[in-house]
Design a protein around this motif. Structure first.
Motif: not given
Length: 166
Positions: A109-120
């Motif tokens: 919808s926004s073409h905004q770059s994001n990231q998900l940083h997780e310790n699973s």
């Protein structure tokens, strides 16, 4: 989203889709390590394979997952890269594993770059790896090693003198 079996796997392992995650998504094999499960779950989001995402979540949490929300999230997102930062345990002989990663994505919808940083966290149950969702009830508790526990790697040393230092 269709992907050629000869294309590079979305999990960025360096292998083709057929050599890497497709065999897990098609239930031809089960991931042998927590990292393989992490990579295949990323690819499942990329390919919008909701059943795989549900089936690889801890069995006690599966009834509480909202398939519609998972599907919406997968459809609204362009998954553009996965970085595995660190893996702790998660081998076939370990009862649990942790995988720290960064998943890069863009919202359509926004073409905004994001990231998900997780310790699973992952749990091995009957020789099968499962993701433990920290946001889904019931919360699953996995006994984490303390400094003075015997290390899970099989060295016979205390954790603080072995893998904790790595």
């Amino acid at each position: 989203m269709s992907l050629s079996i000869n294309a590079q796997c979305p999990c960025q392992s360096g292998l083709t889709y057929q050599e890497c995650c497709l065999r897990f998504l098609n239930k031809e094999q089960s991931p042998e390590t927590a990292e393989q499960l992490m990579r295949s779950r990323y690819t499942a989001y990329h390919q919008q394979r909701v059943d795989y995402l549900v089936n690889t979540t801890h069995p006690d949490q599966q009834p509480f997952l909202n398939r519609h929300e998972i599907q919406q999230w997968a459809q609204q997102t362009d998954w553009v890269g996965l970085e595995i930062i660190h893996c702790l345990f998660g081998q076939p002989t370990h009862p649990y594993g942790e995988v720290e990663f960064i998943a890069h994505y863009r919202l359509k919808s926004s073409h905004q770059s994001n990231q998900l940083h997780e310790n699973s966290t992952f749990s091995l149950i009957d020789q099968k790896w499962y993701y433990i969702d920290p946001h889904t009830a019931p919360l699953i508790k996995v006994k984490k090693l303390t400094r003075n526990d015997i290390c899970l790697c099989g060295s016979g040393k205390k954790y603080k003198k072995c893998c904790m230092r790595n």
